[in-house]
Design an enzyme around this catalytic site. Structure first.
Site, PDB file in Angstrom:
ATOM      1  N   ASN A 174       4.944   8.796  -1.343  1.00 27.57           N
ATOM      2  CA  ASN A 174       4.211   8.269  -2.494  1.00 27.57           C
ATOM      3  C   ASN A 174       2.728   8.118  -2.188  1.00 27.57           C
ATOM      4  O   ASN A 174       1.878   8.353  -3.050  1.00 27.57           O
ATOM      5  CB  ASN A 174       4.810   6.935  -2.947  1.00 27.57           C
ATOM      6  CG  ASN A 174       6.220   7.102  -3.449  1.00 27.57           C
ATOM      7  OD1 ASN A 174       6.506   8.014  -4.217  1.00 27.57           O
ATOM      8  ND2 ASN A 174       7.119   6.248  -3.004  1.00 27.57           N
ATOM      9  N   ASP A 175       2.404   7.705  -0.963  1.00 28.11           N
ATOM     10  CA  ASP A 175       1.002   7.650  -0.556  1.00 28.11           C
ATOM     11  C   ASP A 175       0.366   9.039  -0.633  1.00 28.11           C
ATOM     12  O   ASP A 175      -0.707   9.218  -1.213  1.00 28.11           O
ATOM     13  CB  ASP A 175       0.888   7.122   0.872  1.00 28.11           C
ATOM     14  CG  ASP A 175       1.071   5.621   0.966  1.00 28.11           C
ATOM     15  OD1 ASP A 175       0.782   4.925  -0.025  1.00 28.11           O
ATOM     16  OD2 ASP A 175       1.495   5.145   2.022  1.00 28.11           O
ATOM     17  N   MET A 176       1.033  10.011  -0.012  1.00 24.99           N
ATOM     18  CA  MET A 176       0.463  11.356   0.021  1.00 24.99           C
ATOM     19  C   MET A 176       0.392  11.953  -1.383  1.00 24.99           C
ATOM     20  O   MET A 176      -0.589  12.598  -1.760  1.00 24.99           O
ATOM     21  CB  MET A 176       1.287  12.260   0.933  1.00 24.99           C
ATOM     22  CG  MET A 176       1.549  11.689   2.321  1.00 24.99           C
ATOM     23  SD  MET A 176       0.065  11.411   3.276  1.00 24.99           S
ATOM     24  CE  MET A 176      -0.214  13.059   3.909  1.00 24.99           C
TER      25      MET A 176
END
Length: 407
Positions: A174-176
């Site tokens: 989700n960060d990436m």
């Protein structure tokens, strides 16, 4: 190569993973990215270790090349003045602070737009900038749990068995993903500015990214009313389409249609399965998945992965061994694509980084500079803003700004 964003400046008020990945993409594309860090400690990811490489957390190294660093206290009046100057020189301001955090410091979208009407203002938050959960903090595994990803990841339970424990996706997906959406949003807003001359507020969040990762599972639930669950290494709609145990490790097989199913059965000597009505057509193979996996596993366990990969590839059946990171980094195809590059680093011998997965006319975006030392460009940036040396010395003495101390 001169990046397509050469000549543009990004003021980067991000830390941890999602925001730094976004601004690293923009930096790799040629933008001058000024990373604004807290005057004590800087980006939290600097101290995320082990694992570390030299004195740097590996996450920080992975997400912060091609940037300059200024350590700046945004809560002090002098720090606010400097930040206002930076915004005035910027094309993009990017942040991944908690929703409302920059507003509380006097640098929300409306305030920033008054400083610089052409500014692209990117907000990356956990749950979005508005709504009942907007002010909550969030990290990748929390969003994986909240948005249902963990309910879809992990081993498929045997019929009648209790659910298996939840499993986090093995990267900060989700960060990436939010970093990618943020970069896409900035690029589209820059194009819009070319037409209109005006800046724009663009927003994305970890929650929106997580929901966007599972569109076909959501559509399956909306269409059938059945709640999707984990499928191990496979998928819910194809069979055989998963990893099978061999005599030594696993082999991933993706025989996702009837033609490939037939080729696979011939290649591994199981043509008897072609006459089994339970496995006639993909829908039947999906319905009878457990019996299918049991029958195929019985065969695959008789030889190692290399044997099956050789047979299946020769037959034109998509397959792959399950490999570890140490095998991937020396793979000839990965090397051919130049995804890992040796880069000179003054503090780390043998330093390499991972390239953007894009080529332009056969060229990759270069590493112009390794991830910056904490406040390593504070003086340089202040000088460019017109601050005299005595003023810079006073700001350092007052703790408004900070820099890396030379040994």
């Amino acid at each position: 190569m001169n990046g397509p964003l050469s000549g543009l400046r990004v003021v980067d008020v991000t830390q941890s993973a999602a925001g730094p990945f976004c601004t690293m993409i923009l930096a790799d594309l040629g933008a001058d990215v000024i990373k604004v860090e807290k005057p004590v400690g800087g980006d939290d990811a600097r101290s995320w270790s082990p694992p570390a490489w030299g004195d740097y957390g590996c996450t920080f190294l992975a997400l912060n090349r091609n940037k300059r660093s200024i350590a700046l206290d945004l809560r002090s009046p002098a720090g606010k003045e400097i930040f206002t100057e930076l915004i005035g020189t910027a094309d993009v301001l990017a942040h991944n602070l908690r929703s409302g955090a920059l507003d509380a410091l006097g640098f929300g979208w409306e305030a920033a737009r008054r400083i610089n009407p052409r500014l692209i203002y990117l907000s990356m938050t956990a749950f979005g900038d508005t709504g009942p959960l907007a002010r909550l903090p969030g990290y990748d595994p929390l969003i994986q749990a909240f948005a249902g990803l963990m309910s879809l990841t992990g081993e498929r339970p045997e019929p009648g068995a209790p659910p298996r424990p939840p499993i986090r996706v093995g990267t900060s997906i989700n960060d990436m993903g939010t970093g990618l959406w943020g970069a896409i949003a900035v690029l589209s807003a820059l194009m819009n500015r070319e037409r209109t001359g005006e800046g724009q507020l663009v927003q994305t969040s970890l929650l929106e990214t997580a929901v966007a990762w599972i569109p076909y599972q959501i559509m399956a639930y909306l269409g059938t009313g059945q709640v999707p669950g984990p499928h191990g290494s496979g998928t819910s709609m194809n069979a055989p389409y998963e990893a099978f145990p061999t005599s030594d490790g696993y082999v991933m097989v993706a025989a996702g249609n009837d033609v490939l199913w037939s080729k696979m059965c011939h290649a591994i000597g199981r043509t008897d399965l072609l006459d089994d009505p339970r496995f006639e057509g993909n829908p039947n193979r999906v319905r009878n998945r457990f019996a299918l996996v049991e029958a195929l596993s019985e065969t695959f366990r008789t030889a190692p992965p290399a044997h099956w990969v050789s047979l299946l590839q020769e037959a034109g059946v998509p397959c792959a061994p399950i490999r570890t990171v140490d095998e991937v980094v020396v793979d000839p195809q990965v090397e051919h694509l130049r995804m890992l590059r040796a880069v000179e680093h003054q503090e780390i011998d043998g330093y390499q980084d991972v390239a953007l997965p894009i080529q332009w006319d056969g060229q990759r975006a270069p590493t112009r500079s390794v991830p910056p030392t904490f406040g390593g460009h504070t003086r340089e940036i202040l000088r460019a803003l017109g601050h005299p040396e005595e003023r810079i010395a006073a700001l350092l003495a007052d703790g408004v700004v900070a820099e890396t101390k030379e040994e």
